[in-house]
Scaffold this motif. Structure first.
Motif, mmCIF file in Angstrom:
data_model
loop_
_atom_site.group_PDB
_atom_site.id
_atom_site.type_symbol
_atom_site.label_atom_id
_atom_site.label_comp_id
_atom_site.label_asym_id
_atom_site.label_seq_id
_atom_site.Cartn_x
_atom_site.Cartn_y
_atom_site.Cartn_z
ATOM 1 N N ALA A 42 0.856 -1.137 -0.024
ATOM 2 C CA ALA A 42 -0.217 -0.071 0.019
ATOM 3 C C ALA A 42 0.720 1.171 -0.038
ATOM 4 C CB ALA A 42 -0.944 -0.095 1.279
ATOM 5 N N ALA A 43 1.845 1.358 0.859
ATOM 6 C CA ALA A 43 2.759 2.321 0.887
ATOM 7 C C ALA A 43 3.631 2.605 -0.430
ATOM 8 C CB ALA A 43 3.686 2.122 2.221
ATOM 9 N N ALA A 44 3.966 1.640 -0.961
ATOM 10 C CA ALA A 44 4.881 1.429 -2.134
ATOM 11 C C ALA A 44 4.093 2.114 -3.112
ATOM 12 C CB ALA A 44 5.401 0.222 -2.297
ATOM 13 N N LEU A 45 2.953 1.605 -3.573
ATOM 14 C CA LEU A 45 2.107 1.781 -4.784
ATOM 15 C C LEU A 45 0.924 2.999 -4.761
ATOM 16 C CD1 LEU A 45 1.630 -2.038 -5.794
ATOM 17 C CD2 LEU A 45 3.531 -0.396 -6.322
ATOM 18 N N ALA A 46 0.747 3.259 -3.564
ATOM 19 C CA ALA A 46 -0.457 4.166 -3.533
ATOM 20 C C ALA A 46 -0.140 5.535 -4.152
ATOM 21 C CB ALA A 46 -0.910 4.385 -1.962
ATOM 22 N N GLY A 47 1.147 6.202 -3.996
ATOM 23 C CA GLY A 47 1.324 7.584 -4.498
ATOM 24 C C GLY A 47 1.372 7.426 -6.093
ATOM 25 N N GLY A 48 2.026 6.424 -6.646
ATOM 26 C CA GLY A 48 2.004 6.239 -8.127
ATOM 27 C C GLY A 48 1.030 5.977 -8.642
ATOM 28 N N MET A 49 -0.081 5.220 -8.030
ATOM 29 C CA MET A 49 -1.226 5.038 -8.575
ATOM 30 C C MET A 49 -2.320 6.250 -8.338
ATOM 31 S SD MET A 49 -2.032 1.269 -7.064
ATOM 32 C CE MET A 49 -3.580 0.730 -7.549
ATOM 33 N N LEU A 50 -2.141 6.960 -7.622
ATOM 34 C CA LEU A 50 -3.011 8.390 -7.471
ATOM 35 C C LEU A 50 -2.512 9.334 -8.566
ATOM 36 C CD1 LEU A 50 -4.762 10.469 -6.054
ATOM 37 C CD2 LEU A 50 -2.733 11.081 -4.597
ATOM 38 N N ARG A 51 -0.969 9.458 -8.862
ATOM 39 C CA ARG A 51 -0.481 10.345 -9.835
ATOM 40 C C ARG A 51 -1.069 9.990 -11.115
ATOM 41 N NH1 ARG A 51 5.073 8.289 -10.748
ATOM 42 N NH2 ARG A 51 4.030 6.488 -11.668
ATOM 43 N N ASP A 52 -1.082 8.681 -11.506
ATOM 44 C CA ASP A 52 -1.499 7.998 -12.648
ATOM 45 C C ASP A 52 -3.142 8.169 -13.088
ATOM 46 O OD1 ASP A 52 1.369 7.474 -13.352
ATOM 47 O OD2 ASP A 52 0.674 5.226 -13.222
ATOM 48 N N MET A 53 -3.777 8.116 -11.863
ATOM 49 C CA MET A 53 -5.245 8.306 -11.980
ATOM 50 C C MET A 53 -5.413 9.790 -12.293
ATOM 51 S SD MET A 53 -7.004 5.505 -9.312
ATOM 52 C CE MET A 53 -6.053 6.081 -7.899
ATOM 53 N N LEU A 54 -4.800 10.499 -11.814
ATOM 54 C CA LEU A 54 -5.079 11.967 -12.013
ATOM 55 C C LEU A 54 -4.549 12.521 -13.528
ATOM 56 C CD1 LEU A 54 -3.986 13.554 -8.428
ATOM 57 C CD2 LEU A 54 -6.093 13.445 -9.479
ATOM 58 N N LEU A 55 -3.800 11.785 -14.015
ATOM 59 C CA LEU A 55 -3.328 11.999 -15.151
ATOM 60 C C LEU A 55 -4.056 11.329 -16.255
ATOM 61 C CD1 LEU A 55 0.650 11.826 -14.765
ATOM 62 C CD2 LEU A 55 -0.625 14.142 -15.277
ATOM 63 N N GLY A 56 -4.915 10.449 -16.020
ATOM 64 C CA GLY A 56 -5.675 9.556 -16.813
ATOM 65 C C GLY A 56 -4.765 8.502 -17.473
ATOM 66 N N ALA A 57 -3.476 8.020 -16.928
ATOM 67 C CA ALA A 57 -2.882 7.167 -17.616
ATOM 68 C C ALA A 57 -2.983 5.810 -16.895
ATOM 69 C CB ALA A 57 -1.175 7.499 -17.133
ATOM 70 N N THR A 58 -3.977 5.483 -17.753
ATOM 71 C CA THR A 58 -4.640 3.788 -17.390
ATOM 72 C C THR A 58 -4.248 2.819 -18.472
ATOM 73 O OG1 THR A 58 -6.770 4.599 -18.413
ATOM 74 C CG2 THR A 58 -6.395 5.039 -15.878
ATOM 75 N N PRO A 59 -4.348 1.672 -17.879
ATOM 76 C CA PRO A 59 -4.342 1.170 -16.567
ATOM 77 C C PRO A 59 -2.724 1.910 -15.721
ATOM 78 C CG PRO A 59 -3.402 -0.483 -18.170
ATOM 79 C CD PRO A 59 -4.184 0.407 -18.733
ATOM 80 N N VAL A 60 -3.102 2.082 -14.593
ATOM 81 C CA VAL A 60 -1.727 2.664 -13.948
ATOM 82 C C VAL A 60 -0.545 1.867 -13.918
ATOM 83 C CG1 VAL A 60 -3.487 4.009 -12.543
ATOM 84 C CG2 VAL A 60 -2.860 1.698 -11.676
ATOM 85 N N VAL A 61 0.471 2.391 -14.223
ATOM 86 C CA VAL A 61 1.790 1.634 -14.295
ATOM 87 C C VAL A 61 1.948 0.700 -13.154
ATOM 88 C CG1 VAL A 61 3.210 3.138 -13.077
ATOM 89 C CG2 VAL A 61 4.166 2.026 -15.022
ATOM 90 N N ALA A 62 1.590 0.982 -11.895
ATOM 91 C CA ALA A 62 1.786 -0.090 -10.969
ATOM 92 C C ALA A 62 1.023 -1.402 -11.127
ATOM 93 C CB ALA A 62 1.251 0.506 -9.551
#
Length: 205
Positions: A42-62
């Motif tokens: 959770a700690a490792a992936l949450a920040g990057g997932m939030l970033r990608d969702m805000l950018l619309g970069a889906t599926p998120v890279v994580a």
């Protein structure tokens, strides 16, 4: 250097650092190995997932790149099996947090610029990327998130992300911008803890 390769490399380092912080917090709370893995991931992936969702970069890279999950799992196992070694750092959560903060602030801001966002918005995206993992980690163990406490936390990420924008403006090498940005965020965070610096608080009871 290929920009996507650069972002991925620094992103994976940040993933490992935050994974270690999550795993260490889990052990501090006496969670079992499953709890350590959950908190580390959770700690490792949450920040990057939030970033990608805000950018619309889906599926998120994580989720699209299995290396992120594997790195997060590796961090959890390292925290679980090498706890005495990690404890030798004195304040391991703070150290790993500060490192992950700097790495994710840099990649978050850089990815925002890559997607054509305004520099100010890119800095804010870098800050959100940096604090997201720690926020989820702390909530899972019912702690007040560090980003909401008196210690300098988000400001450190802001400094690291701002270095990226300045480096982009000056057309500096990616490796140099990354080194300075991560070092700046790490230093601000660590020094603030050592000297007890804090953000202003309301004077009213």
């Amino acid at each position: 250097m290929d920009l996507s390769l650069y972002i991925t490399g620094v992103d994976l380092l940040g993933t490992f650092a935050f994974g270690l912080s999550g795993g260490t917090v889990a052990i501090r709370h006496r969670l079992d190995i499953f709890g350590v893995i959950v908190l580390a991931v959770a700690a490792a992936l949450a920040g990057g997932m939030l970033r990608d969702m805000l950018l619309g970069a889906t599926p998120v890279v994580a989720l699209a790149d299995e290396r992120y999950t594997l790195v997060a799992l590796a961090a959890a196992l390292v925290a679980f099996f090498f706890k005495p070694l990690i404890s030798g750092l004195g304040k391991p959560v703070m150290v790993f947090d500060a490192l992950g903060l700097g790495l994710f602030a840099v990649t978050g801001c850089r990815k925002g610029l890559e997607y054509g966002l305004d520099p100010v918005v890119s800095v804010l995206l870098g800050v959100l990327t940096a604090v997201g993992g720690g926020l989820v980690r702390d909530l899972l163990v019912t702690e007040i998130p560090r980003v909401l406490r008196e210690e300098i936390y988000a400001l450190a990420a802001f400094v690291g992300a701002t270095v990226v924008v300045v480096g982009e403006y000056l057309d500096l090498a990616d490796w140099l911008v990354t080194l300075v940005g991560v070092s700046a965020a790490f230093s601000v965070r660590v020094i603030s803890v050592i000297y007890g610096w804090s953000a202003p608080r309301s004077p009213w009871p």
